[in-house]
Motif scaffolding. Structure first.
Motif, PDB file in Angstrom:
ATOM      1  N   LYS A 106       0.941  -1.176  -0.063  1.00 49.65           N
ATOM      2  CA  LYS A 106      -0.003  -0.079   0.044  1.00 49.65           C
ATOM      3  C   LYS A 106       0.795   1.269   0.137  1.00 49.65           C
ATOM      4  O   LYS A 106       0.751   2.252  -0.618  1.00 49.65           O
ATOM      5  CB  LYS A 106      -1.081  -0.160   1.315  1.00 49.65           C
ATOM      6  N   VAL A 107       1.974   1.123   0.658  1.00 49.33           N
ATOM      7  CA  VAL A 107       2.833   2.394   0.666  1.00 49.33           C
ATOM      8  C   VAL A 107       3.448   2.650  -0.942  1.00 49.33           C
ATOM      9  O   VAL A 107       3.513   3.672  -1.291  1.00 49.33           O
ATOM     10  CB  VAL A 107       4.250   2.197   1.492  1.00 49.33           C
ATOM     11  N   ARG A 108       3.855   1.502  -1.569  1.00 49.07           N
ATOM     12  CA  ARG A 108       4.206   1.492  -2.876  1.00 49.07           C
ATOM     13  C   ARG A 108       2.954   2.005  -3.823  1.00 49.07           C
ATOM     14  O   ARG A 108       3.531   3.074  -4.701  1.00 49.07           O
ATOM     15  CB  ARG A 108       4.771   0.383  -3.218  1.00 49.07           C
ATOM     16  N   GLU A 109       1.760   1.822  -3.584  1.00 49.27           N
ATOM     17  CA  GLU A 109       0.701   2.376  -4.307  1.00 49.27           C
ATOM     18  C   GLU A 109       0.768   3.762  -3.961  1.00 49.27           C
ATOM     19  O   GLU A 109       0.515   4.526  -5.023  1.00 49.27           O
ATOM     20  CB  GLU A 109      -0.783   1.309  -3.824  1.00 49.27           C
ATOM     21  N   VAL A 110       0.635   4.278  -2.883  1.00 48.76           N
ATOM     22  CA  VAL A 110       0.535   5.525  -2.616  1.00 48.76           C
ATOM     23  C   VAL A 110       1.764   6.449  -3.182  1.00 48.76           C
ATOM     24  O   VAL A 110       1.315   7.403  -3.805  1.00 48.76           O
ATOM     25  CB  VAL A 110       0.463   5.740  -1.012  1.00 48.76           C
ATOM     26  N   LEU A 111       3.114   5.737  -3.129  1.00 46.43           N
ATOM     27  CA  LEU A 111       4.094   6.583  -3.878  1.00 46.43           C
ATOM     28  C   LEU A 111       3.797   6.486  -5.447  1.00 46.43           C
ATOM     29  O   LEU A 111       3.996   7.472  -6.130  1.00 46.43           O
ATOM     30  CB  LEU A 111       5.318   5.866  -3.413  1.00 46.43           C
ATOM     31  N   GLU A 112       3.199   5.524  -5.835  1.00 47.39           N
ATOM     32  CA  GLU A 112       3.251   5.238  -7.359  1.00 47.39           C
ATOM     33  C   GLU A 112       2.218   6.318  -7.777  1.00 47.39           C
ATOM     34  O   GLU A 112       2.174   7.177  -8.964  1.00 47.39           O
ATOM     35  CB  GLU A 112       2.781   3.949  -7.927  1.00 47.39           C
ATOM     36  N   VAL A 113       0.950   6.649  -7.169  1.00 45.09           N
ATOM     37  CA  VAL A 113      -0.131   7.642  -7.525  1.00 45.09           C
ATOM     38  C   VAL A 113       0.338   8.982  -7.081  1.00 45.09           C
ATOM     39  O   VAL A 113       0.315   9.801  -8.099  1.00 45.09           O
ATOM     40  CB  VAL A 113      -1.390   7.041  -6.805  1.00 45.09           C
ATOM     41  N   ASN A 114       0.410   9.206  -6.076  1.00 46.64           N
ATOM     42  CA  ASN A 114       0.623  10.359  -5.628  1.00 46.64           C
ATOM     43  C   ASN A 114       2.053  11.152  -5.862  1.00 46.64           C
ATOM     44  O   ASN A 114       2.336  12.366  -6.029  1.00 46.64           O
ATOM     45  CB  ASN A 114       0.793  10.557  -4.032  1.00 46.64           C
ATOM     46  N   LEU A 115       3.071  10.542  -6.158  1.00 49.75           N
ATOM     47  CA  LEU A 115       4.439  10.939  -6.597  1.00 49.75           C
ATOM     48  C   LEU A 115       4.846  10.618  -7.934  1.00 49.75           C
ATOM     49  O   LEU A 115       4.743  11.710  -8.880  1.00 49.75           O
ATOM     50  CB  LEU A 115       5.840  10.416  -5.720  1.00 49.75           C
ATOM     51  N   VAL A 116       4.664   9.307  -8.543  1.00 49.87           N
ATOM     52  CA  VAL A 116       5.246   8.945  -9.653  1.00 49.87           C
ATOM     53  C   VAL A 116       3.795   9.462 -10.884  1.00 49.87           C
ATOM     54  O   VAL A 116       4.224   9.991 -11.822  1.00 49.87           O
ATOM     55  CB  VAL A 116       5.523   7.565  -9.960  1.00 49.87           C
ATOM     56  N   GLY A 117       2.932   9.448 -10.149  1.00 49.92           N
ATOM     57  CA  GLY A 117       1.656   9.723 -11.131  1.00 49.92           C
ATOM     58  C   GLY A 117       1.541  11.265 -11.375  1.00 49.92           C
ATOM     59  O   GLY A 117       1.355  11.860 -12.448  1.00 49.92           O
ATOM     60  N   ALA A 118       2.027  12.014 -10.352  1.00 45.28           N
ATOM     61  CA  ALA A 118       2.307  13.627 -10.534  1.00 45.28           C
ATOM     62  C   ALA A 118       3.510  13.810 -11.531  1.00 45.28           C
ATOM     63  O   ALA A 118       3.411  14.899 -12.467  1.00 45.28           O
ATOM     64  CB  ALA A 118       2.372  14.168  -9.209  1.00 45.28           C
ATOM     65  N   PHE A 119       4.490  13.232 -11.472  1.00 47.94           N
ATOM     66  CA  PHE A 119       5.597  13.365 -12.325  1.00 47.94           C
ATOM     67  C   PHE A 119       5.119  12.882 -13.595  1.00 47.94           C
ATOM     68  O   PHE A 119       5.297  13.867 -14.635  1.00 47.94           O
ATOM     69  CB  PHE A 119       6.651  12.360 -11.922  1.00 47.94           C
ATOM     70  N   LEU A 120       4.434  11.831 -13.957  1.00 52.32           N
ATOM     71  CA  LEU A 120       4.086  11.535 -15.414  1.00 52.32           C
ATOM     72  C   LEU A 120       3.021  12.584 -15.982  1.00 52.32           C
ATOM     73  O   LEU A 120       3.265  12.744 -17.252  1.00 52.32           O
ATOM     74  CB  LEU A 120       3.629   9.985 -15.334  1.00 52.32           C
ATOM     75  N   ALA A 121       2.109  12.906 -15.260  1.00 50.13           N
ATOM     76  CA  ALA A 121       1.083  13.768 -15.709  1.00 50.13           C
ATOM     77  C   ALA A 121       1.741  15.107 -16.011  1.00 50.13           C
ATOM     78  O   ALA A 121       1.539  15.990 -17.148  1.00 50.13           O
ATOM     79  CB  ALA A 121       0.079  14.090 -14.706  1.00 50.13           C
ATOM     80  N   SER A 122       2.906  15.448 -14.995  1.00 50.26           N
ATOM     81  CA  SER A 122       3.475  17.010 -15.454  1.00 50.26           C
ATOM     82  C   SER A 122       4.410  16.697 -16.629  1.00 50.26           C
ATOM     83  O   SER A 122       4.318  17.663 -17.491  1.00 50.26           O
ATOM     84  CB  SER A 122       4.271  17.128 -14.278  1.00 50.26           C
ATOM     85  N   ARG A 123       4.964  15.472 -16.841  1.00 49.83           N
ATOM     86  CA  ARG A 123       5.771  15.342 -18.064  1.00 49.83           C
ATOM     87  C   ARG A 123       4.905  15.438 -19.556  1.00 49.83           C
ATOM     88  O   ARG A 123       5.163  16.194 -20.200  1.00 49.83           O
ATOM     89  CB  ARG A 123       6.530  14.094 -18.069  1.00 49.83           C
ATOM     90  N   ALA A 124       3.589  14.646 -19.330  1.00 52.24           N
ATOM     91  CA  ALA A 124       2.823  14.654 -20.640  1.00 52.24           C
ATOM     92  C   ALA A 124       2.391  15.905 -20.887  1.00 52.24           C
ATOM     93  O   ALA A 124       2.190  16.423 -21.965  1.00 52.24           O
ATOM     94  CB  ALA A 124       1.757  13.614 -20.025  1.00 52.24           C
ATOM     95  N   ALA A 125       1.959  16.681 -19.779  1.00 54.32           N
ATOM     96  CA  ALA A 125       1.365  18.081 -20.064  1.00 54.32           C
ATOM     97  C   ALA A 125       2.454  19.184 -20.292  1.00 54.32           C
ATOM     98  O   ALA A 125       2.301  20.112 -21.373  1.00 54.32           O
ATOM     99  CB  ALA A 125       0.694  18.519 -18.899  1.00 54.32           C
ATOM    100  N   ALA A 126       3.822  18.867 -19.930  1.00 52.82           N
ATOM    101  CA  ALA A 126       4.791  19.844 -20.158  1.00 52.82           C
ATOM    102  C   ALA A 126       5.330  19.756 -21.549  1.00 52.82           C
ATOM    103  O   ALA A 126       5.919  20.848 -22.100  1.00 52.82           O
ATOM    104  CB  ALA A 126       5.918  19.548 -19.245  1.00 52.82           C
ATOM    105  N   GLN A 127       4.995  18.692 -22.294  1.00 50.08           N
ATOM    106  CA  GLN A 127       5.316  18.507 -23.831  1.00 50.08           C
ATOM    107  C   GLN A 127       4.527  19.438 -24.633  1.00 50.08           C
ATOM    108  O   GLN A 127       5.048  19.695 -25.706  1.00 50.08           O
ATOM    109  CB  GLN A 127       5.394  17.074 -24.027  1.00 50.08           C
ATOM    110  N   ARG A 128       3.423  19.872 -24.106  1.00 50.48           N
ATOM    111  CA  ARG A 128       2.639  20.613 -24.835  1.00 50.48           C
ATOM    112  C   ARG A 128       2.439  21.941 -24.456  1.00 50.48           C
ATOM    113  O   ARG A 128       1.986  22.888 -25.145  1.00 50.48           O
ATOM    114  CB  ARG A 128       1.114  19.975 -24.803  1.00 50.48           C
ATOM    115  N   MET A 129       2.976  22.298 -23.321  1.00 48.15           N
ATOM    116  CA  MET A 129       2.929  23.630 -22.920  1.00 48.15           C
ATOM    117  C   MET A 129       3.952  24.518 -23.251  1.00 48.15           C
ATOM    118  O   MET A 129       5.210  24.114 -23.699  1.00 48.15           O
ATOM    119  CB  MET A 129       3.010  23.726 -21.340  1.00 48.15           C
TER     120      MET A 129
END
Length: 129
Positions: A106-129
């Protein structure tokens, strides 16, 4: 008069985790400021509350841990609403228990969503901004 300088008329915003909680509050504030809003959530059933409060918006299903899906989401947002200008990373999960009782998975899931997910979403959006 003072608030006019904060208007977002015509800007396009994507809010991950925007279907409820703080994400929904961010989506509502962006819409009130004049932005066109897209909301991303893991399950379509999460959109019921958002639709009651937010009304017209682009509702997209997807998991922030899925980089391929995030790239598709950004594409769809831009196709339907216009160039992406704002990203709010509000997707998150938690596990409500004392730390000594939380399974490491569950700790790994929290890190995957809250940290890695934010990084991936930022990277996907930044490529267009």
């Amino acid at each position: 008069m003072f608030l006019e300088q904060f208007r977002l008329d015509g800007k396009v915003a994507l809010v991950t985790g925007g279907s409820r909680g703080l994400g929904l509050e961010a989506a509502l504030a962006l819409k009130e400021a004049g932005a066109k809003v897209a909301v991303l959530a893991r399950r379509a059933s999460f959109f019921e509350e958002a639709k009651r409060h937010l009304g017209e918006a682009l509702y997209l299903e997807g998991d922030v841990r899925d980089e391929g899906r995030l790239l598709q989401v950004v594409d769809q947002v831009e196709q339907e609403l216009g160039p992406l200008a704002i990203l709010v990373n509000a997707a998150g999960v938690t596990w409500g228990a004392p730390s000594w009782e939380i399974p490491v998975e569950k700790v790994r899931e929290v890190l995957e969503v809250n940290l890695v997910g934010a990084f991936l979403a930022s990277r996907a959006a930044a490529q267009r901004m």
